[in-house]
Design an enzyme around this catalytic site. Sequence first.
Site, PDB file in Angstrom:
ATOM      1  N   ASN A  73       0.822  -1.199   0.000  1.00 20.61           N
ATOM      2  CA  ASN A  73       0.000   0.000   0.000  1.00 20.61           C
ATOM      3  C   ASN A  73       0.863   1.259   0.000  1.00 20.61           C
ATOM      4  O   ASN A  73       1.241   1.764  -1.032  1.00 20.61           O
ATOM      5  CB  ASN A  73      -0.942  -0.044   1.221  1.00 20.61           C
ATOM      6  CG  ASN A  73      -1.858   1.160   1.310  1.00 20.61           C
ATOM      7  OD1 ASN A  73      -1.998   1.915   0.361  1.00 20.61           O
ATOM      8  ND2 ASN A  73      -2.471   1.358   2.449  1.00 20.61           N
ATOM      9  N   CYS A  74       1.226   1.778   1.172  1.00 19.31           N
ATOM     10  CA  CYS A  74       1.973   3.029   1.279  1.00 19.31           C
ATOM     11  C   CYS A  74       3.279   2.794   2.036  1.00 19.31           C
ATOM     12  O   CYS A  74       3.455   1.753   2.670  1.00 19.31           O
ATOM     13  CB  CYS A  74       1.137   4.103   1.963  1.00 19.31           C
ATOM     14  SG  CYS A  74       0.394   3.578   3.536  1.00 19.31           S
ATOM     15  N   MET A 126       2.808   7.907   6.271  1.00 22.34           N
ATOM     16  CA  MET A 126       3.078   7.310   4.960  1.00 22.34           C
ATOM     17  C   MET A 126       2.017   7.813   3.984  1.00 22.34           C
ATOM     18  O   MET A 126       0.918   7.266   3.918  1.00 22.34           O
ATOM     19  CB  MET A 126       3.050   5.784   5.040  1.00 22.34           C
ATOM     20  CG  MET A 126       4.125   5.190   5.907  1.00 22.34           C
ATOM     21  SD  MET A 126       4.059   3.383   5.980  1.00 22.34           S
ATOM     22  CE  MET A 126       2.639   3.126   7.049  1.00 22.34           C
ATOM     23  N   CYS A 129      -0.889   9.903   3.183  1.00 16.89           N
ATOM     24  CA  CYS A 129      -1.933  10.726   3.796  1.00 16.89           C
ATOM     25  C   CYS A 129      -1.873  10.735   5.311  1.00 16.89           C
ATOM     26  O   CYS A 129      -1.531  11.721   5.932  1.00 16.89           O
ATOM     27  CB  CYS A 129      -3.290  10.224   3.315  1.00 16.89           C
ATOM     28  SG  CYS A 129      -4.692  10.812   4.275  1.00 16.89           S
ATOM     29  N   SER A 176      -1.450   7.347   7.296  1.00 15.50           N
ATOM     30  CA  SER A 176      -1.075   6.045   7.847  1.00 15.50           C
ATOM     31  C   SER A 176       0.260   6.149   8.577  1.00 15.50           C
ATOM     32  O   SER A 176       1.261   6.578   7.997  1.00 15.50           O
ATOM     33  CB  SER A 176      -0.985   5.010   6.720  1.00 15.50           C
ATOM     34  OG  SER A 176      -0.708   3.729   7.241  1.00 15.50           O
ATOM     35  N   ASN A 196       3.018  -0.193   4.665  1.00 15.05           N
ATOM     36  CA  ASN A 196       1.713  -0.729   5.055  1.00 15.05           C
ATOM     37  C   ASN A 196       1.256  -1.712   3.988  1.00 15.05           C
ATOM     38  O   ASN A 196       1.496  -1.506   2.802  1.00 15.05           O
ATOM     39  CB  ASN A 196       0.694   0.404   5.207  1.00 15.05           C
ATOM     40  CG  ASN A 196      -0.697  -0.097   5.565  1.00 15.05           C
ATOM     41  OD1 ASN A 196      -1.517  -0.371   4.690  1.00 15.05           O
ATOM     42  ND2 ASN A 196      -0.959  -0.214   6.846  1.00 15.05           N
ATOM     43  N   TYR A 240      -6.975   2.130  12.139  1.00 14.95           N
ATOM     44  CA  TYR A 240      -6.822   3.170  11.125  1.00 14.95           C
ATOM     45  C   TYR A 240      -8.114   3.984  11.029  1.00 14.95           C
ATOM     46  O   TYR A 240      -9.175   3.448  10.705  1.00 14.95           O
ATOM     47  CB  TYR A 240      -6.522   2.474   9.799  1.00 14.95           C
ATOM     48  CG  TYR A 240      -6.225   3.331   8.615  1.00 14.95           C
ATOM     49  CD1 TYR A 240      -5.044   4.060   8.532  1.00 14.95           C
ATOM     50  CD2 TYR A 240      -7.092   3.372   7.521  1.00 14.95           C
ATOM     51  CE1 TYR A 240      -4.741   4.813   7.411  1.00 14.95           C
ATOM     52  CE2 TYR A 240      -6.794   4.108   6.396  1.00 14.95           C
ATOM     53  CZ  TYR A 240      -5.619   4.832   6.346  1.00 14.95           C
ATOM     54  OH  TYR A 240      -5.317   5.559   5.223  1.00 14.95           O
ATOM     55  N   GLU A 269     -12.749   9.181   1.433  1.00 11.19           N
ATOM     56  CA  GLU A 269     -13.076  10.118   0.358  1.00 11.19           C
ATOM     57  C   GLU A 269     -14.356   9.717  -0.365  1.00 11.19           C
ATOM     58  O   GLU A 269     -15.272  10.506  -0.514  1.00 11.19           O
ATOM     59  CB  GLU A 269     -11.913  10.206  -0.617  1.00 11.19           C
ATOM     60  CG  GLU A 269     -12.169  11.173  -1.756  1.00 11.19           C
ATOM     61  CD  GLU A 269     -11.019  11.210  -2.732  1.00 11.19           C
ATOM     62  OE1 GLU A 269     -11.289  11.173  -3.950  1.00 11.19           O
ATOM     63  OE2 GLU A 269      -9.861  11.266  -2.286  1.00 11.19           O
ATOM     64  N   GLY A 299      -7.047  13.423   3.260  1.00  7.38           N
ATOM     65  CA  GLY A 299      -5.699  13.766   3.693  1.00  7.38           C
ATOM     66  C   GLY A 299      -4.960  14.688   2.743  1.00  7.38           C
ATOM     67  O   GLY A 299      -3.998  15.332   3.135  1.00  7.38           O
TER      68      GLY A 299
END
Length: 628
Positions: free
Chosen positions: A84-85, A294, A296, A298, A317, A453, A458, A592
């Site tokens: 993910n990020c 990370m 936005c 996280s 993540n 989390y 959005e 974010g």
Amino acid sequence: MTTETLTTSLTNRIDQLLSRDARVVHENANKDSRVFSTLRDLTAGAVSKTYGLSMLPPEVAAAHQNGDIHWHDLDYSPFMPETNCCLIDFKEMLNHGFKIGNAQVEPAHSIGVAVTQATQIIANVASSQYGGCSFDRADEVLAPFAEHNYAKHLQQAQALTDDVAKQEAFARSQTQNDIMAAMQTFEYQVNTLYSTQGQTPFVTLGFGLGKSWFEREIQKAILTIRLNGLGKDKRTAIFPKLVFTLKRGLNLNPEDLNSDIKQLAIHCATERMYPDVLSYDKIKAMTGSFKAPMGCRSFLQGWKDAQGHEVNAGRMNLGVITLNLPRLALLANGDQTDFWQRLEDLLAVAKTGLDYRIAQTEHATPEQAPILYQYGAFGKRLAPDEPVSSLFRNGRATISLGYIGLYEVGTAFFGPEWETNPEAKAFTLRIVQELSEHCAQWKAENGYHYSVYATPSESLTDTFCQADLKRFGEIPDITDKGYYTNSFHYDVRKQPSPFEKLDFEKDYAQYSTGGFIHYCEYPNLRQNPDALEAVWDYAYDRVGYLGTNTPIDQCFACGYQGEFLATAKGYTCPECGNHDPAQCDVVKRLCGYLGNPNQRPMVHGRQEEINHRKKHLQFGNDMVIEHG
């Protein structure tokens, strides 16, 4: 899922895309679906979603389709074993070199080369994962490269004069110019990049802890370049997201060394909405170590390697699954015991899904994403045959359990004004405590770091609410609004003071340390920066991560600056009626990140949420706040 069902589902998704269904083409507000590369990515995503859904454990797939949970980024995962990020390990890569494509890139020896290499790294990382990436401690990482520039200029000056003072003044002046040019290059390159996902990389730049002359100059350059804007119209840059660190003894108070840079950051936030701010001491207390988010919101948790060294850069993540909490409350119909049982049952499904995400991600090989696994972005450089799981286990990576709609849950049990009800507050706090305790238990069982989390919803604000509107009908203050409230945030329709809002929300974030942010909504602050500083200072010992929402729209037709009106035509200048994206700069907070809704419209629920919070804003020096 049968072959016939797969075919039908895929055909339906492609038909929605071709007919430009708003909930498909505008699901991500920073993706312009008119562009070929983005349209191609959306088409590929339709295929990935269809086949990915068929790969999920049956109970997880059913829960996702029913709207009980949301498997995030189904257009990438699990069909592809992508992460993910992340926090990119820029220090390792810029100092030791890396490879992209056929090019073996040597270590940088100047700040200009370093930032150019950094943007190439960002582009490749963004094309090898599906979430945001961050350049943490950018001022500290880039400072040694600026020192190379200084040494070169000093040598030039020494050849021209024997006056030491003049030599140093020349070297500093030239290095300042180099730093400013480098950070301008970074700003423009990031905003002109396109990843293979058909969008500008979601990148965050963390800075603010540096003390040396070089680090201070880099901090000032980052903020000055953002203040100056992009292009001849001086538009507000959307990326990178700027995150400035406040730290007591460094920049928080007037007597601190870097208090002047804090003032520049405040000025920048009143003009460009960024930077957001991190409270150093609070982040360290909440997450176990200090680091930027990370992308936005996280956050990684504190982690040490086998040698006992704290490691943040190069970690990542593995994905998110979000719970539809309002649905559980509506199904419980006022029975708290029933609610807790339903939550327990849904957590079991989510755990199955999170474990599947981990397993699928571990199927990747280093050769599938060489920039991540072989050339340093994830820290350790793996051999082609090494398992990628070594970078995920023992808490090195996070896997996230998200949630949405805590306000609606409180409303279902205690009514729409429950924020001031201690019993309601305790009940909703217990919910996030339960999530946190389950994550801790799961980690104890298998060693992976499950984190709670506070989901940046959005489009999910709309998706979950629309599903429940069909199922339960219009329920006052819950489904009738057309959206659900992000994570633990205060009801957007109310007007607490900034200080009341932060005091209310701070209790939830401590149980949501895998990802969180607080927002304050203000009128135009250009003439009242002291108001923003007052909130930043108040927030320091209360919340870890704070964003600023203030109207910064610009009309290039008539020169108006302030708040555009949300109309059926899009955002419109209140002075001349202009709504042409080419003749205006409309920037709104999209969870974010910032975004331009006139160019990339938002989904209905998200737009309704913004309309609510803008409806009652008062302009002038009186601060009004609602969440973003």
